[in-house]
Design an enzyme around this catalytic site. Structure first.
Site, mmCIF file in Angstrom:
data_model
loop_
_atom_site.group_PDB
_atom_site.id
_atom_site.type_symbol
_atom_site.label_atom_id
_atom_site.label_comp_id
_atom_site.label_asym_id
_atom_site.label_seq_id
_atom_site.Cartn_x
_atom_site.Cartn_y
_atom_site.Cartn_z
ATOM 1 N N ASN A 87 0.850 -1.189 0.000
ATOM 2 C CA ASN A 87 0.000 0.000 0.000
ATOM 3 C C ASN A 87 0.888 1.243 0.000
ATOM 4 O OD1 ASN A 87 -2.345 -1.622 0.201
ATOM 5 N ND2 ASN A 87 -2.090 -1.762 2.417
ATOM 6 N N GLN A 94 -2.000 3.179 2.991
ATOM 7 C CA GLN A 94 -0.797 2.978 3.807
ATOM 8 C C GLN A 94 -0.968 3.645 5.171
ATOM 9 O OE1 GLN A 94 2.840 4.435 2.010
ATOM 10 N NE2 GLN A 94 4.131 3.381 3.513
ATOM 11 N N HIS A 100 6.849 -1.519 3.186
ATOM 12 C CA HIS A 100 6.605 -2.914 3.579
ATOM 13 C C HIS A 100 5.768 -3.610 2.527
ATOM 14 C CE1 HIS A 100 3.486 -0.349 5.393
ATOM 15 N NE2 HIS A 100 2.647 -1.358 5.227
HETATM 16 P P1 AMP Z 1 -0.346 -0.593 5.837
HETATM 17 O O1 AMP Z 1 -1.717 -0.247 6.349
HETATM 18 O O2 AMP Z 1 -0.314 -1.168 4.461
HETATM 19 O O3 AMP Z 1 0.599 0.569 6.018
HETATM 20 O O4 AMP Z 1 0.173 -1.784 6.743
HETATM 21 C C1 AMP Z 1 0.654 -1.592 8.040
HETATM 22 C C2 AMP Z 1 0.515 -2.909 8.739
HETATM 23 O O5 AMP Z 1 1.352 -2.882 9.881
HETATM 24 C C3 AMP Z 1 -0.900 -3.230 9.212
HETATM 25 O O6 AMP Z 1 -1.339 -4.453 8.628
HETATM 26 C C4 AMP Z 1 -0.749 -3.346 10.728
HETATM 27 O O7 AMP Z 1 -1.544 -4.369 11.280
HETATM 28 C C5 AMP Z 1 0.735 -3.659 10.868
HETATM 29 N N1 AMP Z 1 1.341 -3.264 12.121
HETATM 30 C C6 AMP Z 1 1.266 -2.078 12.753
HETATM 31 N N2 AMP Z 1 2.000 -2.086 13.869
HETATM 32 C C7 AMP Z 1 2.571 -3.315 13.953
HETATM 33 C C8 AMP Z 1 3.434 -3.942 14.889
HETATM 34 N N3 AMP Z 1 3.877 -3.303 15.991
HETATM 35 N N4 AMP Z 1 3.808 -5.219 14.663
HETATM 36 C C9 AMP Z 1 3.373 -5.875 13.565
HETATM 37 N N5 AMP Z 1 2.563 -5.327 12.640
HETATM 38 C C10 AMP Z 1 2.151 -4.072 12.833
#
Ligand code: AMP
Ligand code: ZN
Length: 114
Positions: A87, A94, A100
């Protein structure tokens, strides 16, 4: 210490369930899994998104995609298939501003995405 949550995971300041790590990449379980398998693959170096990458980052981007395929193998997704998502920006959905790739599998993925 960086304010970026994924940089803090790389530094070991925030715990994560790490499934793979090498000199440039890290992969860990998403804290809010959207599928039976939901792994995040990140560069250890802070980059905001694909849009933040420059020509000199193309080796790194390739490395991250190969890392996604390694994670898929580790999680036994190679037969059933899986989805890789990155994203980008607000309309891309995002929420964490550190590049990521989501590796999602273990169920059938719908298309188009919401
Ligand atoms: P996005 O919304 O594409 O930016 O994805 C961010 C992702 O990070 C989401 O799926 C969240 O669930 C994940 N996320 C946020 N904080 C953490 C964390 N501390 N450990 C693992 N995943 C996380
Ligand atoms: Zn970061």
């Amino acid at each position: 210490m960086s304010a970026c949550i994924f940089c803090r995971i790389v530094a070991g300041a925030i715990p994560a369930e790490i499934v793979y790590q090498d000199e440039v990449a890290m992969a860990f379980e998403d804290i809010n899994a959207q599928a039976p398998v939901h792994i995040l693959v990140i560069p250890q170096r802070h980059l905001v998104s694909v849009q933040d990458c420059k020509v000199e980052d193309q080796m790194l981007l390739g490395h991250l995609l190969v890392t996604c395929s390694k994670v898929a193998r580790l999680k036994n997704l190679t037969e059933s298939g899986y989805r890789i998502v990155t994203n980008t920006g607000v309309d891309g959905g995002q929420t964490v501003a550190h590049l990521h790739f989501h590796v999602l599998g273990g169920r059938h993925m719908a298309w188009p995405p919401g």
